[in-house]
Design a protein around this motif. Sequence first.
Motif, PDB file in Angstrom:
ATOM      1  N   THR A  86       0.804  -1.213   0.000  1.00  0.00           N
ATOM      2  CA  THR A  86       0.000   0.000   0.000  1.00  0.00           C
ATOM      3  C   THR A  86       0.841   1.268   0.000  1.00  0.00           C
ATOM      4  O   THR A  86       0.283   2.367  -0.037  1.00  0.00           O
ATOM      5  CB  THR A  86      -0.935   0.012   1.220  1.00  0.00           C
ATOM      6  OG1 THR A  86      -0.175  -0.228   2.403  1.00  0.00           O
ATOM      7  CG2 THR A  86      -2.005  -1.043   1.087  1.00  0.00           C
ATOM      8  N   SER A 136     -14.363   4.249  -6.740  1.00  0.00           N
ATOM      9  CA  SER A 136     -12.901   4.297  -6.901  1.00  0.00           C
ATOM     10  C   SER A 136     -12.406   5.636  -7.437  1.00  0.00           C
ATOM     11  O   SER A 136     -11.436   5.718  -8.181  1.00  0.00           O
ATOM     12  CB  SER A 136     -12.431   3.162  -7.815  1.00  0.00           C
ATOM     13  OG  SER A 136     -12.752   1.906  -7.262  1.00  0.00           O
ATOM     14  N   SER A 166      -1.111   0.734  -5.973  1.00  0.00           N
ATOM     15  CA  SER A 166      -1.906  -0.355  -5.398  1.00  0.00           C
ATOM     16  C   SER A 166      -3.403  -0.095  -5.503  1.00  0.00           C
ATOM     17  O   SER A 166      -4.189  -1.026  -5.635  1.00  0.00           O
ATOM     18  CB  SER A 166      -1.521  -0.575  -3.938  1.00  0.00           C
ATOM     19  OG  SER A 166      -1.755   0.596  -3.169  1.00  0.00           O
ATOM     20  N   ASN A 167      -3.833   1.166  -5.428  1.00  0.00           N
ATOM     21  CA  ASN A 167      -5.230   1.507  -5.664  1.00  0.00           C
ATOM     22  C   ASN A 167      -5.340   3.004  -5.938  1.00  0.00           C
ATOM     23  O   ASN A 167      -4.370   3.741  -5.789  1.00  0.00           O
ATOM     24  CB  ASN A 167      -6.143   1.076  -4.500  1.00  0.00           C
ATOM     25  CG  ASN A 167      -5.842   1.828  -3.218  1.00  0.00           C
ATOM     26  OD1 ASN A 167      -6.065   3.034  -3.127  1.00  0.00           O
ATOM     27  ND2 ASN A 167      -5.331   1.124  -2.216  1.00  0.00           N
ATOM     28  N   SER A 168      -6.513   3.434  -6.325  1.00  0.00           N
ATOM     29  CA  SER A 168      -6.672   4.792  -6.843  1.00  0.00           C
ATOM     30  C   SER A 168      -6.521   5.876  -5.790  1.00  0.00           C
ATOM     31  O   SER A 168      -6.386   7.049  -6.140  1.00  0.00           O
ATOM     32  CB  SER A 168      -8.040   4.933  -7.521  1.00  0.00           C
ATOM     33  OG  SER A 168      -9.083   4.649  -6.608  1.00  0.00           O
ATOM     34  N   GLN A 169      -6.556   5.524  -4.523  1.00  0.00           N
ATOM     35  CA  GLN A 169      -6.375   6.531  -3.476  1.00  0.00           C
ATOM     36  C   GLN A 169      -4.908   6.761  -3.143  1.00  0.00           C
ATOM     37  O   GLN A 169      -4.591   7.622  -2.323  1.00  0.00           O
ATOM     38  CB  GLN A 169      -7.115   6.119  -2.197  1.00  0.00           C
ATOM     39  CG  GLN A 169      -8.608   6.116  -2.352  1.00  0.00           C
ATOM     40  CD  GLN A 169      -9.307   5.982  -1.016  1.00  0.00           C
ATOM     41  OE1 GLN A 169      -9.203   6.832  -0.156  1.00  0.00           O
ATOM     42  NE2 GLN A 169     -10.024   4.890  -0.841  1.00  0.00           N
ATOM     43  N   ARG A 170      -4.004   6.020  -3.744  1.00  0.00           N
ATOM     44  CA  ARG A 170      -2.591   6.082  -3.395  1.00  0.00           C
ATOM     45  C   ARG A 170      -1.815   6.983  -4.356  1.00  0.00           C
ATOM     46  O   ARG A 170      -1.156   6.502  -5.277  1.00  0.00           O
ATOM     47  CB  ARG A 170      -2.000   4.663  -3.384  1.00  0.00           C
ATOM     48  CG  ARG A 170      -2.643   3.729  -2.378  1.00  0.00           C
ATOM     49  CD  ARG A 170      -2.285   4.128  -0.961  1.00  0.00           C
ATOM     50  NE  ARG A 170      -2.920   3.262   0.025  1.00  0.00           N
ATOM     51  CZ  ARG A 170      -2.756   3.400   1.334  1.00  0.00           C
ATOM     52  NH1 ARG A 170      -1.977   4.358   1.803  1.00  0.00           N
ATOM     53  NH2 ARG A 170      -3.353   2.590   2.170  1.00  0.00           N
ATOM     54  N   VAL A 202      -2.673   3.722 -11.392  1.00  0.00           N
ATOM     55  CA  VAL A 202      -2.775   2.279 -11.133  1.00  0.00           C
ATOM     56  C   VAL A 202      -2.271   1.476 -12.317  1.00  0.00           C
ATOM     57  O   VAL A 202      -1.462   0.557 -12.170  1.00  0.00           O
ATOM     58  CB  VAL A 202      -4.229   1.899 -10.787  1.00  0.00           C
ATOM     59  CG1 VAL A 202      -4.385   0.376 -10.757  1.00  0.00           C
ATOM     60  CG2 VAL A 202      -4.639   2.488  -9.445  1.00  0.00           C
ATOM     61  N   CYS A 243      -2.532   8.835  -6.876  1.00  0.00           N
ATOM     62  CA  CYS A 243      -2.761   8.696  -8.311  1.00  0.00           C
ATOM     63  C   CYS A 243      -3.112  10.044  -8.953  1.00  0.00           C
ATOM     64  O   CYS A 243      -4.186  10.224  -9.547  1.00  0.00           O
ATOM     65  CB  CYS A 243      -3.850   7.669  -8.563  1.00  0.00           C
ATOM     66  SG  CYS A 243      -3.291   5.989  -8.231  1.00  0.00           S
ATOM     67  N   ASN A 260       3.095   4.200  -1.605  1.00  0.00           N
ATOM     68  CA  ASN A 260       3.026   4.773  -2.949  1.00  0.00           C
ATOM     69  C   ASN A 260       4.384   4.921  -3.619  1.00  0.00           C
ATOM     70  O   ASN A 260       4.457   5.396  -4.754  1.00  0.00           O
ATOM     71  CB  ASN A 260       2.294   6.124  -2.929  1.00  0.00           C
ATOM     72  CG  ASN A 260       3.028   7.179  -2.116  1.00  0.00           C
ATOM     73  OD1 ASN A 260       4.250   7.282  -2.139  1.00  0.00           O
ATOM     74  ND2 ASN A 260       2.271   7.981  -1.389  1.00  0.00           N
ATOM     75  N   TRP A 266     -14.659   9.847  -3.440  1.00  0.00           N
ATOM     76  CA  TRP A 266     -14.025   8.570  -3.752  1.00  0.00           C
ATOM     77  C   TRP A 266     -15.011   7.424  -3.851  1.00  0.00           C
ATOM     78  O   TRP A 266     -14.642   6.268  -3.761  1.00  0.00           O
ATOM     79  CB  TRP A 266     -12.917   8.275  -2.727  1.00  0.00           C
ATOM     80  CG  TRP A 266     -11.778   9.175  -3.012  1.00  0.00           C
ATOM     81  CD1 TRP A 266     -11.508  10.378  -2.443  1.00  0.00           C
ATOM     82  CD2 TRP A 266     -10.787   8.992  -4.023  1.00  0.00           C
ATOM     83  NE1 TRP A 266     -10.410  10.951  -3.016  1.00  0.00           N
ATOM     84  CE2 TRP A 266      -9.939  10.131  -3.987  1.00  0.00           C
ATOM     85  CE3 TRP A 266     -10.521   8.005  -4.955  1.00  0.00           C
ATOM     86  CZ2 TRP A 266      -8.850  10.273  -4.838  1.00  0.00           C
ATOM     87  CZ3 TRP A 266      -9.445   8.151  -5.799  1.00  0.00           C
ATOM     88  CH2 TRP A 266      -8.617   9.275  -5.733  1.00  0.00           C
TER      89      TRP A 266
END
Length: 775
Positions: free
Chosen positions: A170, A672, A589-593, A583, A595, A172, A669
């Motif tokens: 997780t 996603s 790892s996911n769109s909140q990291r 991503v 991006c 970034n 959010w």
Amino acid sequence: MKRFSILFILFVSVIFEAKAKELDLTKASVMISENIKSPVDETLYRVLSEEIYKRTNSVWKQTGSWDSSNNTMAIVLIGEKQLAGKSIPEVKENAPETKPEGYRVFIETVGKKNTVWIVGADERGAMFGVGKFLRTAKLSSKKVLFDASLDFATSPKQLIRGHQLGYRNTNNSLDAWNVDQYEQYISDLIVFGTNAIEMIPGLEEKQNELMPIPPDEMNRKVSEICADYGIAYWVWTPAGCDLTDKEARQKRLEYYDNFYKECPKLDDVFFPGGDPGHNHPRDVMPFLKNLQERLVRYHPTAGIWISLQGFSAEKIDYFYAYLKEHQPDWLRGVVSGPGSPSISETRFRLPEKYKHRHYPDITHNVRCDYPVTNWDQAYMLTYGREGINPMPNYYAKIHATYAPFTDGFVSYSDGCHDDVNKVIWSMRGWNIDSEPQEIMEDYCRFFFGDKLAVQVANGIMALEQNWNGPVRTNGGIEINLEFWKKLEKENPQLAGNWRWQMLLTRAYYDTYQRRRKIYEERLEKEAYQILAKVSEMGADKAIKQTLEIVNRADTDPKNIDLLKKIEKLCDDMYESCGYQTDVEKYKASNSQRSCIWQFVNYPLNNRWWLADEFEKVSKMTTEEEKIERLEIIRNWENPGPGSYYDNVSNIETGPSVLTTSYDACDVAWWDSGYSRTRLSSQLYQPQPELIYEDLDFNGRYLIRVSGRGDALLRVDGERLEPEIYDKEIGGFKEFVVTQHLTRDGVIKVTFDRPEESNIRWTQQSHVSDVWLIKK
């Protein structure tokens, strides 16, 4: 003429005096006391020589005897009388450098020979003294200059000054780092006073495609690095299981037992009580006691810490009752992190024998303990939770607020995007009176060079102001971009420096989003002028032309040069420090990291929402129905004369709102990060308060509310019953305001909070838009 001559002489004298104060250490040799034990002594020399060489191409050699032809840097410990036969200047009793981790840096001149003494209270003090030298010396090509008048003695205010650098999926950026990169980063942090690093071992952590080595191996390698530098090594170790499950509990104990055994150094273990996890302290405390029994087999002085994150009032009371009854010596302290009881309450209730550590979230912009305040929605939607966030003034204030209640901190971090914030916390942990500007000048001197120290520090301060208030009225954003462009052009040698790349990215990205917002909002206003003619044009034709206009944001985009530059910088950051801004492209790892590239063109007008609404309108059976709905859409924010509209968490369009949102960006959010709801629906408060003044004494009013779930509305404390009650996102609830409430010309609107403890917080009721409509 005489006056000119005097001024010229004075000018030359000033220049000469300034130059005379700069000690030339370009060819200096290094001597290190034999009392500084291995491996720290080797690390001290390696850090000094490597950092000097990288910046100046000068080679500093270590020697065991005094060099009569060159200046010398001598590194010793308090209490030593001689170094290689030469007397060490005496230290006053109770001087700052005699206290733990303290040091003194000063110059001793005998004839033409100069010695830069670094006197440490202990090995860490010696290391921090070297850091002070490196961040204040003037280092340039083939030149090492140092202030000959410097005599600096200090010791830290807080004895725990650390940062979490988790090598996990997780993260970034750090999950893409190799061992050398980790060591360099830890070394950099130590230069600024960091004395602890926290890693995150765990049974569930798997090696992803970015990781050069397995997680367990990296965690052990960082333990070795901390041993080499003589700083503390912490681990963050949640239970990761139901502790009433005996088999799972035993498996967890065995895993940590093996990990402890393989770590060359381990000082402290932090167990988060409820983030993650839902174990009761009646099960946690015996588990931690068993954990400590295993820990001290391999690391006799190591300690166990616990946080009360996510604990209910009953669990908190149980914990303190346990401490009172058992007074466990195996527990070292309590950590206050996100979701913990208040820091002041914790210190008040915690027995004096236990230490108290802060776990500040310096890495997130929203959904966190310290969300960015007064942040424009354009940034919320595109930077998201983990955008590059240098905020020296903001975090200096947060540190100052909570430092008096703690013994120090180990920050919560999920990457290198918060690098500036780490340095602010480390330096303020050392000296709470250090000015952010001064810290930033040291930061910029060390990473970008002495000549740029003040300019770039000012630029960082300006970037922080980019995030303060509505972007539309913040003209400083454009000025800052020109400032950074000039710096970039004049300093091509910094192009590969990831810290430099991040600061440039902020300048370009901030400006791009500001210009986009202004452009896209203008398109939406133009489109509504078409909708105003719907009765003449007909609904279907008006819809078509309206969409053509708002969609110019996609069909006729502006500032393509800025967009290409941002993409290039995202490429560069991925290569230089593994920073993952997408991503798909960069394997985030996911769109909140972090991006930021993935969401660089997320709509800043309502074109997605309009397209969806128009599709619904097109399916209506009569032209009258279509026109009625299109009028509501067109006048969403313009309810008419004598009426009011508030987007409750938008810093531009919430004039009647008294409250501020704890976290105004949560709903952004949904899906996603690709929510197609109206932008105002993506900002909310669970219990906003609004006040309306100068109302018509004889007027009749209706309150309309949009949001999600329930809206238990009161006017002047009186609960109103709804006429319409649509609980879906974007639906309306309507309440008639009885006339006796408006007769004084003022009303206050509040909302009770419904009981929703069984519902996930992201699905709980909230309010996004409020209208007071004069009928």
